[in-house]
Design an enzyme around this catalytic site. Structure first.
Site, PDB file in Angstrom:
ATOM      1  N   HIS A  67       0.846  -1.208   0.000  1.00  0.00           N
ATOM      2  CA  HIS A  67       0.000   0.000   0.000  1.00  0.00           C
ATOM      3  C   HIS A  67       0.873   1.246   0.000  1.00  0.00           C
ATOM      4  O   HIS A  67       1.218   1.800   1.043  1.00  0.00           O
ATOM      5  CB  HIS A  67      -0.933   0.003   1.212  1.00  0.00           C
ATOM      6  CG  HIS A  67      -2.064   0.975   1.075  1.00  0.00           C
ATOM      7  ND1 HIS A  67      -3.382   0.636   1.274  1.00  0.00           N
ATOM      8  CD2 HIS A  67      -2.079   2.290   0.719  1.00  0.00           C
ATOM      9  CE1 HIS A  67      -4.145   1.693   1.067  1.00  0.00           C
ATOM     10  NE2 HIS A  67      -3.373   2.714   0.733  1.00  0.00           N
ATOM     11  N   HIS A  69       1.741   5.046  -2.103  1.00  0.00           N
ATOM     12  CA  HIS A  69       1.373   6.064  -3.090  1.00  0.00           C
ATOM     13  C   HIS A  69       2.663   6.619  -3.689  1.00  0.00           C
ATOM     14  O   HIS A  69       3.408   7.320  -3.015  1.00  0.00           O
ATOM     15  CB  HIS A  69       0.562   7.176  -2.422  1.00  0.00           C
ATOM     16  CG  HIS A  69      -0.751   6.702  -1.865  1.00  0.00           C
ATOM     17  ND1 HIS A  69      -1.915   6.664  -2.604  1.00  0.00           N
ATOM     18  CD2 HIS A  69      -1.070   6.178  -0.649  1.00  0.00           C
ATOM     19  CE1 HIS A  69      -2.902   6.170  -1.865  1.00  0.00           C
ATOM     20  NE2 HIS A  69      -2.412   5.865  -0.667  1.00  0.00           N
ATOM     21  N   ASP A 315       0.891   2.477   3.848  1.00  0.00           N
ATOM     22  CA  ASP A 315       0.088   3.589   3.328  1.00  0.00           C
ATOM     23  C   ASP A 315       0.979   4.825   3.131  1.00  0.00           C
ATOM     24  O   ASP A 315       0.589   5.948   3.445  1.00  0.00           O
ATOM     25  CB  ASP A 315      -1.102   3.901   4.245  1.00  0.00           C
ATOM     26  CG  ASP A 315      -2.126   4.805   3.566  1.00  0.00           C
ATOM     27  OD1 ASP A 315      -2.013   5.054   2.341  1.00  0.00           O
ATOM     28  OD2 ASP A 315      -3.052   5.282   4.263  1.00  0.00           O
TER      29      ASP A 315
END
Lengths: 446, 312
Positions: A67, A69, A315
């Site tokens: 996860h 970005h 994340d």
């Protein structure tokens, strides 16, 4: 393509922890042409270059963060595929799965191909793109999942927001089921979240911050678990933070639903109380889902301990310093996580006695590899040599200024922890040897 | 209680940072300041040569005017900035606005802002002392101090007073500051509002929380009404203002159950017929205009204690 080492190397005598192979002990690993050529006790050394692995180092299958970005295309001021995958390598990860909420959204094969090309050009961690569930993640029309899958997508999500309707989620689970890939869900009921910026509880009440209740997450998770049960599809709950969600996932698992979940380090190391520290309102403590209260943090710890939590992912959400230097209400959600994950997990979970090293490897390597059906997760002869070397007792002090990610938005500045990444090996190449770890330089073998 | 002679912080970010001694100090100083307002020449040189910037990012009439008057009565040089006339409308960030002001060496910056924690952000950037004039739904410390001054004047004490605070508890910075101040000073606080407008965690602050205005008002020495905003209906908080008045509006009949010498307060601006009946607002119980007068005195006290400290 990634250049591969041509000489043979033997990593001699480190403790190898590979639960999927049933291995936990001191073994030699022979690497040839970028692949694992052999693993065993007292391997013949013949012509190979030998790395004498310090006895207290641990070699694991390469860690995978499912996860992340990477922000490219579209938000290169926050991170690029090159800087993000380098940050991954420095953090001990040999592979990352990247979220589709870029600009443009990864909702077509051409975007997927662009990401993979950039990743190959960079030559750091392996990149596994995750495609959008709906075009533009707008919640209206399903993406061409067959095409995206063929281009290299390993899962689908509208991360950043939940899949907009129960009907779309149902169809996505059914359709993605044809390719046997999971739907990853950012569980959040938009009406309950509203314009909230912090966990709804005593701290938010005191600080005058609009709250996001824990049930905003669990209600959406319950919807999705019910739909996975209906369709037989695979649902993966991203960045779980609330105790109610943990309960919903446990219930789903106990009745045989194909549901899995992940937890990010900040949700088992921090609570909303941190928002009161110092001058207060530190925007590097603003993320979505928000830092919750102690009972939630303990529920995450318990899930990690008892096996209910499948995966740890970061994340990793880079934001430029200018974007975070705003009023708390206006600053974007998210923190970077790739370079702080290993020390936080080793210190707060392994050394704290919550989990074993073997379980650490499951959470950070074997399980994400299995879930996404990708390379790695175990050390097997004939497979690319993606390895992470840990120095579990090395002292680490996190300094956000020295993070190699393009963004420095981490709340862990100044934290002193025990446990570091010593080296990261991708396709047999030692891409990183931690200069702060004694003897890690032994892995520099060219 | 230890007697404070100065404030520990050079900022007033919230009541949360004040101890009871400091609260007493501000109130006592305000009493002295109030006397200045009764003179023919309503001005003292306490802040002469000091620069105070009033940074108002949110509409405000009474608080802004009250601070300006307080600054003028203390002879400070003042500048006022409101969003309409500033670089903020050109996209400048709060941090950059603060740095720009900082370069002009103000001694104090008074800030009103819609985002909770904005004064705290300024305090990490500026050398100037920061005075919170209301931040989002967080705190409004000078309001709580002027309310306390008003209660103390009328009741002679704060400890042991039964104070009912009624209205939109969720969105009210006045509530938060008052709860912190009053519980710290030993008053008994009852907070009352519709269940949709009660923040989680309010009980943990040592407040009796109820949805019954009759329960809150019974035997109360002070009833403080909070403003209910029309837009709350759109967040599904309230079905209608009519129903709100029926359930939570302060009427003479409800007030009859309070202590016989009850006083009624309101931080303003009032919505007559929504949270308060005109007969109450204009009645003998009302100390609403005292609050306005005390606002100037309390703000003089705060400014003096923060910036007048090194005066010889």
């Amino acid at each position: 393509m990634m250049a591969q080492a041509t000489t043979a190397h033997v990593l001699k005598g480190g403790r190898v922890v590979d639960p999927r192979a049933g291995r936990d002990g001191h073994f030699d690993i022979r690497i040839e042409n970028g692949l694992v050529a052999a693993i065993g006790k007292n391997l013949p050394l013949d012509e190979a270059r030998v790395v004498d692995v310090p006895a207290d180092f641990v070699i694991t299958p390469g860690l995978i963060d499912m996860h992340v970005h990477l922000r490219e295309p579209g938000q290169e001021h926050k991170e690029t595929i090159a800087t993000g995958t380098w940050s991954a390598v420095v953090g001990g990860f040999t592979g990352v799965a990247c979220m589709p909420n870029t600009d443009p959204v990864n909702d077509s094969a051409s975007v997927t191909q662009f990401i993979l090309k950039r990743a190959a050009d960079a030559g750091f961690a392996r990149v596994y793109p995750i495609g959008a569930v709906s075009l533009g993640s707008m919640g209206d029309q399903m993406t061409e999942m067959g095409d995206l899958r063929a281009a290299g997508c390993v899962a689908f999500t509208d991360d950043g927001k939940p899949v907009a309707t129960a009907l779309l989620m149902r169809r996505a689970l059914e359709y993605a089921g044809m390719f046997d890939v999971p739907i990853i869900e950012h569980c959040e009921d938009p009406s309950l979240k509203g314009d909230g910026v912090a966990h709804e509880g005593a701290v938010a009440a005191l600080l005058g911050l609009r709250g996001i209740p824990g049930v905003a997450e669990s209600i959406m998770a319950e919807r999705d678990i019910s739909l996975a049960e209906l369709t037989g599809g695979r649902i993966h709950v991203a960045h779980m933070s609330a105790r109610q969600t943990m309960r919903a996932v446990r219930d789903g698992k106990s009745r045989g639903v194909r549901v899995t979940c992940e937890v990010a380090p900040h949700h088992f190391t921090l609570t909303d109380e941190a928002l009161r520290e110092g001058a207060g309102y530190n925007t590097n403590l603003k993320m979505n889902p928000p830092l919750r209260e102690e009972a939630d943090r303990l529920a995450m710890i318990e899930g990690l301990r008892d096996g209910s939590v499948d995966i740890i992912s970061t994340d990793h959400a880079p934001h430029h310093a200018d974007e975070k230097a705003l009023e708390f209400d206006r600053a974007p959600f998210g923190i970077v996580g790739l370079e702080t994950c290993v020390p936080l997990c080793l210190d707060r979970l392994v050394h704290a006695g919550v989990i074993s090293l073997s379980r650490f490897v499951e959470l950070l390597s074997s399980n994400p590899a299995s879930l996404l059906k990708i390379l790695g997760g175990t050390i097997s002869v004939g497979a690319p040599a993606d390895l992470t070397v840990l120095a579990p007792d090395a002292p680490v002090t996190i300094r956000t200024a020295t993070l190699v990610s393009k963004s420095k938005n981490s709340p862990f500045d100044g934290w002193s922890l025990r446990g570091a990444t010593a080296a990261t090996i991708v396709g047999g190449r030692v891409l990183y040897a931690n200069p702060a770890v004694t003897d890690a330089a032994r892995f520099v073998i060219t | 209680m230890t007697v404070a002679t100065r404030l520990r912080s050079r900022h007033l970010l919230g009541i949360a940072d004040l101890d009871p001694g400091e609260i007493e100090l501000i109130l006592d100083t305000a009493v002295a300041m109030k006397e200045i307002g009764t003179r023919t020449i309503k001005k003292v040189p306490a802040l002469r040569g000091r620069t105070v910037v009033n940074l108002f990012f949110e509409a405000s009439t009474r608080t802004r005017l009250s601070f300006e008057l307080a600054e003028k009565r203390l002879s400070a040089d003042t500048m006022g900035i409101t969003t309409a006339g500033s670089s903020v409308t050109k996209g400048e960030t709060l941090a950059d606005t603060a740095r720009t002001l900082e370069a002009m060496s103000p001694d104090l910056i008074v800030i009103r802002h819609a985002a909770s924690g904005s004064p705290h952000l300024l305090s990490t950037i500026c050398k100037a002392g920061i005075v919170n004039a209301g931040d989002g739904t967080h705190e409004h410390p000078t309001q709580a101090l002027l309310d306390a001054l008003t209660m103390r004047e009328r009741k002679g004490r704060l400890a042991g007073l039964k104070v009912a605070i009624v209205g939109d508890l969720l969105h009210s910075r006045v509530l938060r500051s008052n709860v912190l101040l009053l519980t710290r000073m030993g008053a008994e606080v009852r907070a009352c509002g519709p269940a949709t407008l009660i923040p989680l965690g309010l009980k943990a602050l040592g407040v009796h929380v109820t949805t019954s205005i009759d329960e809150a008002v019974k035997d109360a020495d002070v009833v403080m009404m909070l403003r209910v905003q029309h837009e709350r209906m759109y967040g599904l908080f309230l079905p209608s203002l009519r129903e709100y008045f029926n359930l939570f509006g302060l009427t003479p009949a409800r007030l009859a159950h309070a202590a016989s010498d009850v006083i009624v307060m309101h931080p303003g601006p009032m919505n007559r017929g929504v949270e308060i009946d005109s007969a109450v607002a204009d009645g003998p119980w009302s100390v609403i205009l005292d609050q306005v007068a005390n606002g100037v005195a309390v703000r003089m006290a705060v400014l003096y204690l923060l910036a007048g400290e090194e005066l010889t």
